[in-house]
Write a protein that holds these residues in place. Structure first.
Motif, mmCIF file in Angstrom:
data_model
loop_
_atom_site.group_PDB
_atom_site.id
_atom_site.type_symbol
_atom_site.label_atom_id
_atom_site.label_comp_id
_atom_site.label_asym_id
_atom_site.label_seq_id
_atom_site.Cartn_x
_atom_site.Cartn_y
_atom_site.Cartn_z
ATOM 1 N N LYS A 65 46.053 -41.940 68.351
ATOM 2 C CA LYS A 65 46.095 -40.850 67.373
ATOM 3 C C LYS A 65 44.708 -40.305 67.053
ATOM 4 O O LYS A 65 44.500 -39.102 66.973
ATOM 5 N N ASP A 66 43.753 -41.222 66.826
ATOM 6 C CA ASP A 66 42.423 -40.807 66.399
ATOM 7 C C ASP A 66 41.417 -41.112 67.500
ATOM 8 O O ASP A 66 40.850 -42.192 67.559
ATOM 9 N N SER A 67 41.207 -40.148 68.387
ATOM 10 C CA SER A 67 40.308 -40.411 69.504
ATOM 11 C C SER A 67 39.477 -39.176 69.829
ATOM 12 O O SER A 67 39.922 -38.042 69.659
ATOM 13 N N VAL A 68 38.280 -39.418 70.279
ATOM 14 C CA VAL A 68 37.396 -38.356 70.729
ATOM 15 C C VAL A 68 37.563 -38.146 72.227
ATOM 16 O O VAL A 68 37.610 -37.023 72.720
ATOM 17 N N LEU A 69 37.695 -39.249 72.951
ATOM 18 C CA LEU A 69 37.860 -39.203 74.402
ATOM 19 C C LEU A 69 39.061 -40.053 74.801
ATOM 20 O O LEU A 69 39.263 -41.139 74.261
ATOM 21 N N LYS A 70 39.845 -39.565 75.729
ATOM 22 C CA LYS A 70 40.901 -40.357 76.350
ATOM 23 C C LYS A 70 40.657 -40.340 77.848
ATOM 24 O O LYS A 70 40.368 -39.286 78.424
ATOM 25 N N CYS A 71 40.797 -41.500 78.454
ATOM 26 C CA CYS A 71 40.455 -41.607 79.871
ATOM 27 C C CYS A 71 41.509 -42.434 80.587
ATOM 28 O O CYS A 71 41.915 -43.484 80.093
ATOM 29 N N ARG A 72 41.978 -41.951 81.741
ATOM 30 C CA ARG A 72 42.916 -42.724 82.555
ATOM 31 C C ARG A 72 42.825 -42.260 83.996
ATOM 32 O O ARG A 72 42.320 -41.173 84.292
ATOM 33 N N MET A 73 43.318 -43.093 84.908
ATOM 34 C CA MET A 73 43.370 -42.708 86.311
ATOM 35 C C MET A 73 44.619 -41.880 86.555
ATOM 36 O O MET A 73 45.704 -42.226 86.100
ATOM 37 N N ASN A 74 44.449 -40.775 87.253
ATOM 38 C CA ASN A 74 45.562 -39.886 87.572
ATOM 39 C C ASN A 74 45.466 -39.576 89.069
ATOM 40 O O ASN A 74 44.742 -38.686 89.492
ATOM 41 N N GLY A 75 46.211 -40.373 89.860
ATOM 42 C CA GLY A 75 46.113 -40.216 91.310
ATOM 43 C C GLY A 75 44.743 -40.636 91.790
ATOM 44 O O GLY A 75 44.282 -41.748 91.521
ATOM 45 N N ASP A 76 44.055 -39.715 92.474
ATOM 46 C CA ASP A 76 42.715 -40.035 92.973
ATOM 47 C C ASP A 76 41.628 -39.481 92.057
ATOM 48 O O ASP A 76 40.463 -39.412 92.432
ATOM 49 N N ARG A 77 42.013 -39.067 90.848
ATOM 50 C CA ARG A 77 41.055 -38.480 89.913
ATOM 51 C C ARG A 77 41.040 -39.237 88.586
ATOM 52 O O ARG A 77 42.041 -39.837 88.200
ATOM 53 N N ILE A 78 39.914 -39.153 87.919
ATOM 54 C CA ILE A 78 39.819 -39.664 86.555
ATOM 55 C C ILE A 78 40.171 -38.522 85.620
ATOM 56 O O ILE A 78 39.550 -37.461 85.661
ATOM 57 N N GLU A 79 41.181 -38.735 84.797
ATOM 58 C CA GLU A 79 41.608 -37.713 83.845
ATOM 59 C C GLU A 79 40.910 -37.961 82.510
ATOM 60 O O GLU A 79 41.104 -39.006 81.874
ATOM 61 N N LEU A 80 40.114 -37.008 82.093
ATOM 62 C CA LEU A 80 39.347 -37.127 80.860
ATOM 63 C C LEU A 80 39.814 -36.058 79.870
ATOM 64 O O LEU A 80 39.675 -34.867 80.127
ATOM 65 N N THR A 81 40.390 -36.506 78.748
ATOM 66 C CA THR A 81 40.866 -35.593 77.716
ATOM 67 C C THR A 81 39.847 -35.538 76.588
ATOM 68 O O THR A 81 39.475 -36.577 76.031
ATOM 69 N N LEU A 82 39.401 -34.337 76.255
ATOM 70 C CA LEU A 82 38.352 -34.152 75.254
ATOM 71 C C LEU A 82 38.935 -33.719 73.912
ATOM 72 O O LEU A 82 39.726 -32.771 73.851
#
Length: 653
Positions: free
Chosen positions: A557-574
């Motif tokens: 809920k309270d995050s500045v950055l979210k990070c996960r692997m998505n296929g062959d890419r790193i998915e970075l949510t800002l």
């Protein structure tokens, strides 16, 4: 400099913590009667026992039959009677001894003269990892005379500092004064039902305990000026300029023979505790062989090296709650640790290692660049694997490796307790998640190779144990356990098994094994585990309390950055869900998946700027998917491992 300051002493256990991963203390900071609540990570309640119930293999078939006939109450009774380990409970963490220090003056003759004080403060310094207290007392004393009431009134300031030394691997408690010869104290060690108390030479006391794993607590006093003596079970210091107490707790677990035998050494417990005293004395002698100032400098340098990442500023100021949570994380995980930590850390007791709450593996360590400090988790997993293979064979009659909802210091794999949820054989999911996440943050292929053996064996267990259903179209885990009840099948269990398979396949991809026959068999088995498309059985990270650093960095809920692997890419949510109280801020030197670092700034909750970069000479993941304000942007890092996100996002942002 970032500090947490209190203007009054702590009450009960509400003190400031210190720890180096192995040994810890809670410091109350009372001027007249100081108390240090000690703990050591290998203080547990008992040795290892083979707990597999001899009736379990036969009972599994009986329970499955009862469940298929919807005779659920009978099935539940049979579970508690025939699947429960014997004894029913695993080992638990234990609390350590307490060090009590009475401060007094010559005039009061061991009756406190410190009840009245002013200018009091106690602090945690987050830059140095040192807990301190300071206060002043009015007394009839002059700078060159003894602390007595024979001279004119003056004010004396006392400063006390405490830290858990990494180089010395002991608790260090230092008392200094603004006036020479003014420190008088009496120190002792207390613990209920201890086996023996004793003294060594004229400056050291010890306590032997045989409740649970045998242990010894030892305290040595080193004073500058004045005298140090032993009277009964007390260390007495008088007329000193400054005093340093060196405190250690050692357990039988630290001896290789005891650990190899899993506590079953067939000797008198008191003799085992006495062996712990030898180790404690060696450790204290080593630590006290250098000056306090040198030990303090070594501690600050070592602690600061772990405290250098994940720097949060809100409106240009450091956040004390964030700093305290990071301080506790580092204190729990520092390199002296040999065991993972329970949910509430080294300072608590009566806990097991939970494999369902994601607390045994510290997820925030990845985002703080401290992934390698999770090594004790993987060491315990190896022991759990050894016992888990025996549990799979003896309890389920299946190949592979299995464990349940919790384990202990010995890697116990059998179910425990009366809660039916504890009988679900899905403890390996925590190991699979941790192994893959550790690689995705650190790109440590060596550790992933070691973990893969466990993951593969866990998959073998489920491929042996899953039951065909719906005319062999599907596979189910039966019996299943949900909400403390038994049932024939559970979508949540199917989702968990499917995730174990998926994580193992992901590990195989990272290791270049994704084309072998096992991968094909695993893929086919996963297809038969039916889970609703809208089902979400992921761990609810938003339930993690914010005093736990995992709550700050991994909170959905309270995050500045979210990070996960998505296929062959790193998915970075800002900046997807910036907390309202964090309207303007910056987060620097935070670790992302792919061995990438990030600095980001925001204003009014909106993106201001961000830079991705890597440490020189490190391997990193290049391909990225940036998500911001509902839109996606494909990009990648340059060859030198850098990327300015202002060049990726539209200029209108």
């Amino acid at each position: 400099m970032s500090k947490l300051t209190k203007k009054s002493p702590a009450e009960n256990f509400d003190g400031f913590p210190v720890a180096n991963g192995r040994i810890g203390a809670t410091v109350l900071g009372n001027p007249d009667h100081e108390v240090l609540f000690l703990n050591e990570e290998s203080l547990w309640s008992k040795a290892y026992y083979e707990r597999t119930n001899p009736q379990s293999l036969k009972a599994i078939k009986e329970i499955s039959t009862l469940v298929s006939q919807e005779r659920f109450e009978e099935a539940e009774d049979t579970v508690l009677e025939s699947l429960s380990g014997i004894p029913q409970d695993q080992a638990l963490t234990c609390s350590g001894a307490e060090v009590h220090i009475d401060f007094y003056d010559a005039e009061h003759s061991k009756n406190s003269g410190f009840e009245k004080y002013d200018s009091y403060k106690r602090e945690i310094d987050f830059e140095t990892g040192i807990v301190s207290s300071e206060f002043s007392v009015e007394s009839a004393v002059s700078g060159g005379k003894d602390f007595s009431r024979t001279s004119s009134n003056t004010s004396i300031t006392y400063t006390r500092e405490c830290f858990a030394s990494g180089s010395g691997n002991v608790i260090v408690y230092h008392i200094s004064s603004s006036v020479p010869k003014s420190i008088y104290l009496r120190a002792s060690i207390l613990k209920a039902d201890c086996a023996k108390k004793y003294s060594l030479t004229n400056d050291t006391i010890g306590l032997l305990d045989i409740n649970g794993i045998p242990s010894c607590t030892m305290v040595t006093a080193v004073a500058s000026g004045g005298t140090v003596s032993i009277k009964g079970e007390y260390i007495i210091v008088e007329k000193s300029d400054d005093v340093t107490l060196y405190i250690d707790v050692e357990t039988g677990y630290r001896r290789r023979h005891f650990r190899t035998k899993q506590g079953d050494v067939h000797k008198k417990p008191l003799a085992a505790a006495a062996k712990c005293a030898d180790l404690a004395l060696k450790r204290i002698c080593f630590a006290s062989g250098t000056s306090y100032e040198n030990l303090k400098a070594d501690h600050i340098a070592e602690y600061s090296s772990w405290n250098s990442q994940a720097e949060l500023l809100i409106d240009g100021k450091e956040n004390p709650d964030w700093e305290l949570a990071k301080y506790r994380l580092i204190s729990d995980l520092r390199p002296q640790a040999t065991l993972p930590k329970t949910k509430n850390g080294i300072w608590t007791s009566k806990e097991k290692f939970s494999l369902t709450e994601n607390s045994i593996y510290r997820h925030a360590a990845g985002m703080t660049g401290l992934s390698k400090l999770n090594a004790p988790f993987f060491n315990l997993a190896k022991t759990l694997y050894r016992h888990g293979k025996e549990t799979a064979e003896k309890m389920y009659g299946a190949e592979g490796f299995v464990c349940h909802s919790s384990t202990d210091i010995w890697g116990d794999a059998a179910p425990s307790g009366k809660d039916l949820n504890n009988y679900s054989p899905l403890g390996t999911l925590a190991i699979a998640r941790a192994a893959v996440e550790h690689y995705e943050y650190s790109l440590d292929k060596k550790q992933l190779k070691k973990s893969f053996k466990l993951l593969k064996s866990a998959c073998y267990f489920f491929m042996n144990y899953l039951v065909p259903a719906d005319e062999k179209k599907h596979l189910i885990l039966t019996p299943s356990f949900a909400e403390n009840k038994i049932c024939e099948r559970s979508e949540k269990d199917s989702a968990a098994v499917k995730e174990i398979f998926a994580l193992t396949l992901r590990a195989m991809k990272y290791l270049g094994k994704s084309t072998d026959t096992f991968a094909f068999a695993l893929t086919e088995a996963g297809k038969k585990l039916i889970v609703s498309e809208d089902a979400d059985f992921s761990v609810e990270e938003e339930n993690i309390p914010l005093e736990n650093f995992d709550g700050w960095l991994c909170n959905a809920k309270d995050s500045v950055l979210k990070c996960r692997m998505n296929g062959d890419r790193i998915e970075l949510t800002l900046l997807d869900s910036v907390p309202a109280q964090w309207k303007n801020g910056s987060l620097k030197k935070v670790q992302l998946m792919g061995n990438i670092l990030c600095n980001i700034e925001w204003k009014d909750g909106k993106f201001e700027n961000a830079v991705l970069y890597t440490n020189p000479g490190t391997v990193f993941w290049k391909k990225l998917l940036i998500k911001y304000d509902g839109k996606e942007y494909n990009t990648q890092l340059s060859e030198d491992g850098k990327l300015d996100l202002k060049n990726v996002l539209p200029s209108t942002i």
